[in-house]
Design a protein around this motif. Structure first.
Motif, mmCIF file in Angstrom:
data_model
loop_
_atom_site.group_PDB
_atom_site.id
_atom_site.type_symbol
_atom_site.label_atom_id
_atom_site.label_comp_id
_atom_site.label_asym_id
_atom_site.label_seq_id
_atom_site.Cartn_x
_atom_site.Cartn_y
_atom_site.Cartn_z
ATOM 1 N N GLN A 171 -7.329 -29.066 9.689
ATOM 2 C CA GLN A 171 -6.214 -28.657 10.546
ATOM 3 C C GLN A 171 -6.750 -27.849 11.727
ATOM 4 O O GLN A 171 -6.716 -26.622 11.743
ATOM 5 N N ALA A 172 -7.248 -28.521 12.722
ATOM 6 C CA ALA A 172 -7.856 -27.835 13.863
ATOM 7 C C ALA A 172 -6.832 -27.202 14.792
ATOM 8 O O ALA A 172 -7.179 -26.383 15.646
ATOM 9 N N GLN A 173 -5.545 -27.560 14.651
ATOM 10 C CA GLN A 173 -4.536 -27.013 15.556
ATOM 11 C C GLN A 173 -4.252 -25.538 15.265
ATOM 12 O O GLN A 173 -3.874 -24.795 16.170
ATOM 13 N N ALA A 174 -4.415 -25.120 14.021
ATOM 14 C CA ALA A 174 -4.184 -23.722 13.657
ATOM 15 C C ALA A 174 -5.460 -22.923 13.905
ATOM 16 O O ALA A 174 -6.513 -23.239 13.340
ATOM 17 N N GLN A 175 -5.362 -21.905 14.748
ATOM 18 C CA GLN A 175 -6.535 -21.124 15.117
ATOM 19 C C GLN A 175 -6.189 -19.630 15.149
ATOM 20 O O GLN A 175 -5.036 -19.238 15.358
ATOM 21 N N PHE A 176 -7.214 -18.820 14.925
ATOM 22 C CA PHE A 176 -7.110 -17.367 15.079
ATOM 23 C C PHE A 176 -8.341 -16.942 15.861
ATOM 24 O O PHE A 176 -9.464 -17.094 15.376
ATOM 25 N N PHE A 177 -8.142 -16.426 17.045
ATOM 26 C CA PHE A 177 -9.250 -16.059 17.922
ATOM 27 C C PHE A 177 -9.485 -14.554 17.837
ATOM 28 O O PHE A 177 -8.711 -13.766 18.375
ATOM 29 N N ALA A 178 -10.564 -14.174 17.158
ATOM 30 C CA ALA A 178 -10.905 -12.763 16.988
ATOM 31 C C ALA A 178 -11.717 -12.301 18.188
ATOM 32 O O ALA A 178 -12.946 -12.264 18.159
ATOM 33 N N ARG A 179 -11.026 -11.970 19.260
ATOM 34 C CA ARG A 179 -11.664 -11.524 20.499
ATOM 35 C C ARG A 179 -11.258 -10.087 20.792
ATOM 36 O O ARG A 179 -10.176 -9.629 20.394
ATOM 37 N N ALA A 180 -12.096 -9.394 21.537
ATOM 38 C CA ALA A 180 -11.826 -7.994 21.866
ATOM 39 C C ALA A 180 -10.568 -7.849 22.707
ATOM 40 O O ALA A 180 -9.791 -6.910 22.520
ATOM 41 N N ASP A 181 -10.339 -8.792 23.634
ATOM 42 C CA ASP A 181 -9.157 -8.676 24.491
ATOM 43 C C ASP A 181 -7.866 -8.880 23.697
ATOM 44 O O ASP A 181 -6.854 -8.216 23.951
ATOM 45 N N ASN A 182 -7.892 -9.782 22.723
ATOM 46 C CA ASN A 182 -6.724 -9.970 21.864
ATOM 47 C C ASN A 182 -6.419 -8.713 21.056
ATOM 48 O O ASN A 182 -5.260 -8.298 20.933
ATOM 49 N N LEU A 183 -7.477 -8.115 20.510
ATOM 50 C CA LEU A 183 -7.313 -6.913 19.706
ATOM 51 C C LEU A 183 -6.795 -5.755 20.559
ATOM 52 O O LEU A 183 -5.919 -5.000 20.132
ATOM 53 N N ARG A 184 -7.309 -5.630 21.756
ATOM 54 C CA ARG A 184 -6.848 -4.560 22.658
ATOM 55 C C ARG A 184 -5.373 -4.719 22.987
ATOM 56 O O ARG A 184 -4.635 -3.727 23.094
ATOM 57 N N GLN A 185 -4.922 -5.951 23.145
ATOM 58 C CA GLN A 185 -3.520 -6.185 23.483
ATOM 59 C C GLN A 185 -2.596 -5.716 22.366
ATOM 60 O O GLN A 185 -1.566 -5.072 22.614
ATOM 61 N N TRP A 186 -2.957 -6.033 21.121
ATOM 62 C CA TRP A 186 -2.139 -5.582 19.991
ATOM 63 C C TRP A 186 -2.229 -4.071 19.829
ATOM 64 O O TRP A 186 -1.222 -3.414 19.544
ATOM 65 N N LEU A 187 -3.411 -3.501 19.999
ATOM 66 C CA LEU A 187 -3.578 -2.054 19.881
ATOM 67 C C LEU A 187 -2.738 -1.301 20.905
ATOM 68 O O LEU A 187 -2.310 -0.168 20.656
ATOM 69 N N LYS A 188 -2.487 -1.924 22.049
ATOM 70 C CA LYS A 188 -1.614 -1.300 23.048
ATOM 71 C C LYS A 188 -0.210 -1.122 22.487
ATOM 72 O O LYS A 188 0.422 -0.077 22.710
ATOM 73 N N ASP A 189 0.286 -2.113 21.760
ATOM 74 C CA ASP A 189 1.593 -1.989 21.124
ATOM 75 C C ASP A 189 1.585 -0.887 20.061
ATOM 76 O O ASP A 189 2.536 -0.103 19.956
ATOM 77 N N VAL A 190 0.513 -0.831 19.286
ATOM 78 C CA VAL A 190 0.393 0.207 18.269
ATOM 79 C C VAL A 190 0.395 1.588 18.921
ATOM 80 O O VAL A 190 1.044 2.530 18.439
ATOM 81 N N GLU A 191 -0.316 1.698 20.021
ATOM 82 C CA GLU A 191 -0.409 2.973 20.738
ATOM 83 C C GLU A 191 0.972 3.473 21.166
ATOM 84 O O GLU A 191 1.307 4.649 20.986
ATOM 85 N N THR A 192 1.784 2.594 21.731
ATOM 86 C CA THR A 192 3.109 3.009 22.187
ATOM 87 C C THR A 192 4.019 3.352 21.014
ATOM 88 O O THR A 192 4.833 4.279 21.106
ATOM 89 N N ARG A 193 3.894 2.631 19.902
ATOM 90 C CA ARG A 193 4.704 2.928 18.725
ATOM 91 C C ARG A 193 4.356 4.306 18.161
ATOM 92 O O ARG A 193 5.247 5.124 17.865
ATOM 93 N N LEU A 194 3.077 4.576 17.988
ATOM 94 C CA LEU A 194 2.662 5.860 17.438
ATOM 95 C C LEU A 194 2.997 7.002 18.381
ATOM 96 O O LEU A 194 3.377 8.099 17.945
ATOM 97 N N GLY A 195 2.861 6.747 19.684
ATOM 98 C CA GLY A 195 3.196 7.779 20.664
ATOM 99 C C GLY A 195 4.664 8.163 20.597
ATOM 100 O O GLY A 195 5.021 9.347 20.646
ATOM 101 N N SER A 196 5.532 7.172 20.467
ATOM 102 C CA SER A 196 6.961 7.436 20.374
ATOM 103 C C SER A 196 7.294 8.196 19.096
ATOM 104 O O SER A 196 8.068 9.169 19.109
#
Length: 341
Positions: A179-204
Motif C-alpha cells: 500500500q504505497a499510497q499511505a505514507q508518514f513523512f517524518a521530517r523536521a518541518d512537519n514536526l515543527r508545524q505540529w509543535l506550533k499547535d502544541v505551543e499555542t495550546r500550552l500557552g493558552s
C-alpha cells in the motif's frame, strides 16, 4: 366489605407504592453517587511501544515509520470512550451529569487528539503542499471535531469510533508494503508545524491557569511592530481572572491535555528518532515529557485549592501553570532547534 375498609385498603396500597418508589429512587441515587466516585478516577498511562507492538502483531504488520504515532493516537481516543465510566461529557443522567472534573479532563485530551489528527491529515501524511490527502485521514480528522456534547442523533461516541476506525485503516495501510499510497513523512518541518499547535495550546492553558488569582496585565498584543493593527482597540492595562466556578474546570482540562500529550510525545520519540538524533534534540523531548509527567501527580486535596500567590493555602492552578509553562518553553526551544540546519 364497607366503603371505609375499601378506602383504607386503597390508602395503604398507595402508601406502599409510594414508599417503594421513594426507596427505589434512593437506592438509585446512592448507587449513582458511588459510581460517580469510581468514574472520577483518571485512566492509567500506557506504554506506547507496547501498544504499537501488540497492534502490529495482532494484524500481522511491521512497525513502519508513523505506525507508533498513529496507534498511540487511536489508543488515546479509545481511552476517552472506554475508560472507567466511559465517555462522560455528553451524559444526561446521573452520575455523569453531576460530574465536571472528568468531562473537562476528556476535553483537554480531545483537543490534543483533534490537533494531531489534523496534523496527520495535512502534514505528516503528505510529501508536499500540492500532494493528495489520504483517503482515510480525510474522514478521520473531521470525526474528532464532532460536537463533544451530543448524546443522540448522532451520539458523540459513535462519531469518534468512526474516526478511530479510519485511523486504524490508515495504520494498517501504512504498515503494508503493498500500500504505497499511505505514507508518514517524518521530517523536521512537519514536526515543527505540529509543535506550533502544541505551543499555542500550552500557552493558552498556562495563561488561564495563572489567572486563577487574578492579574493586571499590560497589553502586548501589537508589541514589536509599529505597522500592526487589530479590529478592536483594547485598554493598555487590563485585569484577567478566571471565575471561581471554572478554576477546577481549567485545572482538569490542562491535566487531560498533558496526559494525552505525554503519550503522543513518547510516540514522536520513536517515529522521529532519526530527525531528533540528527538535531541532538531527543533530550529536549524527554525533558518536555518530564515536565508534563509532573502534572499527573496525585491531587491529595478533596478540592482544587485557590489560595493567593504567597498565601497560607496552596494554589493548585499556579502549580499546574508552572509545569505547563516550563513544558511550553521546552516546546519553543525544540522548534528553534529543529529549524537549524
Amino acid at each position: 366489605m364497607s366503603k371505609h375498609s375499601e378506602r383504607l385498603d386503597r390508602f395503604l396500597e398507595a402508601g406502599w407504592m409510594m414508599r417503594a418508589f421513594i426507596g427505589g429512587i434512593s437506592v438509585y441515587l446512592v448507587a449513582a453517587l458511588i459510581a460517580g466516585v469510581i468514574f472520577s478516577s483518571e485512566p492509567e498511562p500506557f506504554v506506547v511501544t507496547e501498544v504499537a507492538s501488540k497492534h502490529a502483531m495482532e494484524h500481522d504488520r511491521h512497525l513502519a515509520t508513523g505506525y507508533t504515532t498513529t496507534v498511540t493516537l487511536m489508543k488515546v481516543a479509545q481511552t476517552l470512550l472506554d475508560k472507567s465510566g466511559g465517555y462522560l461529557s455528553n451524559d444526561v443522567m446521573p452520575p455523569g451529569v453531576w460530574l465536571d472534573n472528568i468531562p473537562n479532563w476528556e476535553f483537554g485530551a480531545l483537543v490534543q487528539v483533534r490537533d494531531l489528527s489534523r496534523a496527520l491529515r495535512k502534514d505528516f501524511s503528505r510529501s508536499q503542499s500540492q500532494s493528495t490527502e489520504d483517503v482515510d485521514l480525510v474522514i478521520a480528522e473531521p470525526q474528532f471535531h464532532f460536537d463533544n456534547l451530543s448524546w443522540a442523533l448522532p451520539d458523540t461516541e459513535g462519531e469518534y469510533r468512526r474516526g478511530i476506525e479510519k485511523l486504524n485503516s490508515f495504520a494498517l495501510r501504512l504498515a503494508d508494503k503493498q500500500q504505497a499510497q499511505a505514507q508518514f513523512f517524518a521530517r523536521a518541518d512537519n514536526l515543527r508545524q505540529w509543535l506550533k499547535d502544541v505551543e499555542t495550546r500550552l500557552g493558552s492553558l498556562s495563561q488561564r491557569l495563572s489567572a486563577s488569582v487574578g492579574q493586571k496585565r499590560i497589553n502586548v498584543d501589537l508589541a514589536g511592530s509599529n505597522a500592526s493593527s487589530q479590529s478592536t482597540e483594547n485598554d493598555d492595562e487590563f485585569e484577567v481572572k478566571t471565575q471561581w466556578s471554572e478554576i477546577d474546570d481549567v485545572f482538569y482540562e490542562a491535566r487531560g491535555s498533558a496526559w494525552a500529550l505525554i503519550h503522543i510525545l513518547k510516540a514522536i520519540e520513536v517515529d522521529f528518532a532519526d530527525v531528533l538524533h540528527k538535531k541532538n534534540a531527543l533530550v529536549s523531548v524527554k525533558q518536555i515529557v518530564r515536565e508534563l509527567e509532573a502534572t499527573q501527580e496525585t491531587v491529595w486535596a478533596p478540592v482544587i485549592l485557590n489560595g493567593s500567590g504567597f498565601g497560607m493555602t496552596a494554589n493548585h492552578s499556579l502549580v499546574m501553570a508552572s509545569y505547563m509553562s516550563r513544558a511550553n518553553a521546552g516546546i519553543i526551544d525544540l522548534r528553534a532547534l529543529l529549524s537549524q540546519g
